[in-house]
Design an enzyme around this catalytic site. Structure first.
Site, PDB file in Angstrom:
ATOM      1  N   GLU A 482      14.096  55.673  39.474  1.00 57.95           N
ATOM      2  CA  GLU A 482      15.181  54.855  38.927  1.00 57.95           C
ATOM      3  C   GLU A 482      15.744  55.465  37.648  1.00 57.95           C
ATOM      4  O   GLU A 482      16.939  55.349  37.374  1.00 57.95           O
ATOM      5  CB  GLU A 482      14.683  53.425  38.671  1.00 57.95           C
ATOM      6  CG  GLU A 482      14.245  52.687  39.924  1.00 57.95           C
ATOM      7  CD  GLU A 482      15.292  52.687  41.026  1.00 57.95           C
ATOM      8  OE1 GLU A 482      16.498  52.749  40.723  1.00 57.95           O
ATOM      9  OE2 GLU A 482      14.902  52.644  42.208  1.00 57.95           O
ATOM     10  N   HIS A 485      18.426  57.902  38.503  1.00 52.76           N
ATOM     11  CA  HIS A 485      19.715  57.232  38.678  1.00 52.76           C
ATOM     12  C   HIS A 485      20.343  56.938  37.315  1.00 52.76           C
ATOM     13  O   HIS A 485      21.555  57.126  37.106  1.00 52.76           O
ATOM     14  CB  HIS A 485      19.536  55.918  39.430  1.00 52.76           C
ATOM     15  CG  HIS A 485      19.347  56.058  40.904  1.00 52.76           C
ATOM     16  ND1 HIS A 485      20.199  56.789  41.697  1.00 52.76           N
ATOM     17  CD2 HIS A 485      18.413  55.526  41.746  1.00 52.76           C
ATOM     18  CE1 HIS A 485      19.803  56.710  42.957  1.00 52.76           C
ATOM     19  NE2 HIS A 485      18.720  55.961  43.013  1.00 52.76           N
ATOM     20  N   HIS A 488      21.932  59.902  35.712  1.00 49.38           N
ATOM     21  CA  HIS A 488      23.208  60.210  36.365  1.00 49.38           C
ATOM     22  C   HIS A 488      24.325  59.369  35.748  1.00 49.38           C
ATOM     23  O   HIS A 488      25.457  59.843  35.572  1.00 49.38           O
ATOM     24  CB  HIS A 488      23.086  59.923  37.861  1.00 49.38           C
ATOM     25  CG  HIS A 488      24.013  60.719  38.714  1.00 49.38           C
ATOM     26  ND1 HIS A 488      24.069  60.590  40.083  1.00 49.38           N
ATOM     27  CD2 HIS A 488      24.935  61.660  38.407  1.00 49.38           C
ATOM     28  CE1 HIS A 488      24.964  61.420  40.581  1.00 49.38           C
ATOM     29  NE2 HIS A 488      25.514  62.070  39.579  1.00 49.38           N
TER      30      HIS A 488
END
Length: 693
Positions: A482, A485, A488
């Protein structure tokens, strides 16, 4: 001011009550409609400044406010909040659908795009507006034009109305699906009064169960379907009837076999599939998978199914070997003539302990939360040259932490919330979502903010002392996933809202940064700095780490094939499956007959809680996990070649993948980092399935 209308800073969670949601969202929708009418009614030549910027301004505010409401509905669900959320869903869906069908606005976006000329994504556009539009803006325009078409902008009025009605009903059904799963999960509680039935369970799990029963005013130990309670029972409980009882409750959640018929997702699933199929037909597609793939890397459903079949064929021999070893062990050591579904986790753990001389519970003692978080930050700081520091902000729960992310020169890059523990009225699973996206507009830079949510076990009081939260190694992997993510979202350097962070990234590439991060959890130079035994403070012994590495691909074939099974079910349910003629469980069995080596009992209702495709954004896209794993394994191989904490390689990955967000095709970003297209061999190697030449 209504706190949902205050965009000057972070969300004002303390002031957000259910009764303020409706007036705030209605005001934002009205304002957005006014601006859309103003933009489309203007006679001036359309430009980025007079069309895209004002539309982005008003829709971003609506998206941010509704995003906060949706987040709260997921993490602190209550009857009042759920009612207002579901009550506003039709209005929200209607607005976005009407916006995507606005022909006048669609025409203006096409005019702006036509004026920009043609160019490669890494070059300057050629045309009259070459000095106005950059590559990210062109990419954003192309995405918007595609989404107008997918939203029904080219349909005749009667079909537009039907398409809009479908979208509204779908949004309501998907929310209902998630509500049913949450209610079915929260409703279950089993209290054990005979201590002998707890044999085999870890001490901290037993203590947490005792405290749960105590909260309810009951004697004994209460077990729930929340992951920190349910999973250890399936893995460690010697008492088979307890495992069977918990398994039955878990796999029949939100189905006709569950506790309450009003939580049955059977009709919801059927209707969702019917509506998706109809919406695809209205747009001129053969099935919903074609609609889904229009915005992904994969070109056709045949490409995806062929990819999945290839992966199934390559992994099946390893899965069959895993299953044969498991059943033989169960027969020899537990006199089991048949391994039931509720026995698989338990027998697997015993086999792992015998083969590798350690258990997951042994490892967990070395992963207290504070050391894990510090170790995670150390990895990211080492390879990307950024720093993390706890900060202060209003949150939705006392357990939530908040952090600043800064570059090496001290400049703020972004911020994020950590909500790590499982609790009642919180959706299960783990996810990252955007709270605020990076954007440069009106002379100001807006830094990104992310929500990172998990469901790990909370700290447990024991012997009048508060013990820290202890994470399994699988929990650590989930956390790194996670956080990938989140990076990103946070490390983007794109200033255009539509392609900043994870926006505009093809869905089958969005898992690249997350799955990439998982690999660091298997590196000695990483783990030795993020472990300390909860009682002795000693770091993870190298001997135990070596056993973990030896067991890294334990039953990898079975796990790999299980994911392929999920992906095939998803893709087939959105291609050649007719929900009006067959029940979804018929398709489930057909897929299992094709690829599975473990056959689950007939009462298993896996689809009824499959939130990724029936309550989330992975419809005809669950294959993305394996598709992107090819990319992530190959990307990580670059770090294996240069040194896993190599700053130069990290800087290149940050520059070419994370920073670029959705501003160019994901394949171009991968090639810019790796120098070539991805190769599947690295994925097979990481899973211990290197095939003989």
């Amino acid at each position: 001011m209504n706190p949902l209308l205050d965009f000057a800073g972070l969300p004002k969670f303390h002031a957000i009550a259910p009764d303020i949601v409706k007036p705030a969202i209605e005001e934002l929708i009205a304002e957005a409609e006014r601006v859309v009418a103003q933009v489309t009614g203007a006679n001036q030549a359309p430009t980025w400044a007079n069309v895209v910027t004002p539309i982005d301004d008003v829709t971003e505010k609506l998206g941010r406010a509704w995003g906060v409401v949706g987040h709260l509905n997921a993490v602190v669900n209550s009857p009042a909040l759920r009612d207002v959320y579901n009550g506003m869903l039709p209005s929200i869906t209607q607005f976005w659908t009407q916006l995507s069908q606005n022909e006048a606005l669609f025409a203006k976006y096409k005019q702006i795009r036509a004026s920009s000329g043609s160019f490669a994504s890494n070059s300057t556009p050629v045309g009259d507006f070459a000095d106005e539009l950059n590559a990210a803006q062109i990419r954003s325009l192309d995405n918007e034009i595609r989404d107008f078409r997918l939203g029904g902008a080219e349909l005749i009025p009667a079909l537009k109305a039907r398409f809009q009605a479908i979208q509204e009903e779908l949004s309501t059904l998907m929310s209902k699906f998630n509500d049913n799963v949450l209610d079915a999960t929260n409703s279950f509680g089993h209290v054990v009064v005979d201590e002998a039935q707890l044999e085999g369970l870890p001490d901290d799990v037993i203590e947490a169960a005792r405290q749960l029963a105590q909260v309810d005013g009951q004697a004994g130990w209460k077990f729930t379907l929340q992951a920190p309670s349910y999973m250890p029972v399936l893995q460690y409980a010697d008492y088979q009837p307890l495992r069977e009882l918990m398994y039955l409750a878990y796999v029949t959640r939100a189905s006709e076999l569950g506790a309450k018929t009003e939580w049955d997702n059977s009709a919801v699933i059927k209707r969702i599939l019917e509506l998706r199929k109809e919406s695809a037909s209205l747009l001129g597609y053969n099935n919903y998978a074609e609609v889904s793939l229009a915005a992904k890397m994969a070109e056709t459903s045949d490409d995806v199914i062929n990819f999945l079949n290839e992966m199934a064929a390559k992994s099946r021999p390893f899965a069959e070997q895993d299953w044969q070893e498991l059943t033989a062990f169960a027969s020899d050591h537990f006199n089991m003539s048949e391994v039931n579904a509720w026995d698989v986790g338990y027998v697997s753990e015993k086999l792992r302990q015998q083969r590798y001389a350690f258990s997951d519970n042994d490892v967990k003692q070395y992963f207290p939360e504070s050391k894990v978080i510090a170790g995670l930050f150390r990895v990211v700081e080492s390879i990307y040259g950024i720093t993390f520091a706890k900060s202060t902000a209003e949150t939705w729960h006392t357990d939530v932490q908040f952090y600043d992310v800064r570059d090496k020169d001290g400049v703020l890059i972004g911020q994020f919330y950590f909500d790590l523990y499982a609790r009642e009225n919180k959706r299960g699973g783990a996810w990252m979502d955007d709270a605020i996206n990076r954007r440069r507009a009106h002379g100001k830079l807006q830094h990104p903010v992310a929500f990172m949510t998990c469901n790990f076990p909370a700290p447990v009081g024991r012997d009048n002392q508060q013990r820290p939260a202890l994470f399994t190694h699988d929990d650590v992997i989930t956390l790194f996933h996670e956080f990938g993510h989140g990076l990103h979202q946070l490390l983007t350097e794109v200033d255009e809202l539509g392609v900043s962070g994870i926006n505009g990234v093809e869905w089958d590439a969005v898992e690249l940064p997350s799955q990439f991060m998982e690999n660091f959890c298997w590196e000695w130079d990483v783990l030795r700095h993020m472990t300390a035994h909860v009682e002795t403070g000693e770091p993870l012994p190298r001997s135990l780490f070596d056993k973990m590495i030896a067991a890294k691909n334990f039953q990898a074939g079975m796990q790999f094939l299980r994911q392929i099974e999920f992906a095939l079910l998803d893709m087939k349910s959105h291609t050649d499956f007719d929900p009006t003629r067959e029940d979804i469980m018929v398709l489930v069995q057909r897929v299992r007959d094709q690829v599975a080596v473990v056959q689950y009992p007939s009462f298993n209702r896996m689809p009824h809680a499959f939130g990724h495709i029936f309550g989330g954004g992975y419809a005809a896209g669950y294959y993305s996990y394996k598709w992107a794993e090819v990319l992530s394994a190959d990307a990580y191989a670059a770090f294996e070649e240069s040194g896993v904490l190599n700053q130069e390689t990290g800087a290149k990955f940050r520059r070419e993948v994370l920073a670029r967000g959705g501003s160019r095709p994901a394949m171009e970003s991968f090639i810019a980092f790796r120098g070539r297209k991805p190769e599947i061999e690295h994925l097979l190697r990481h899973n211990g399935m290197k095939l003989a030449a």
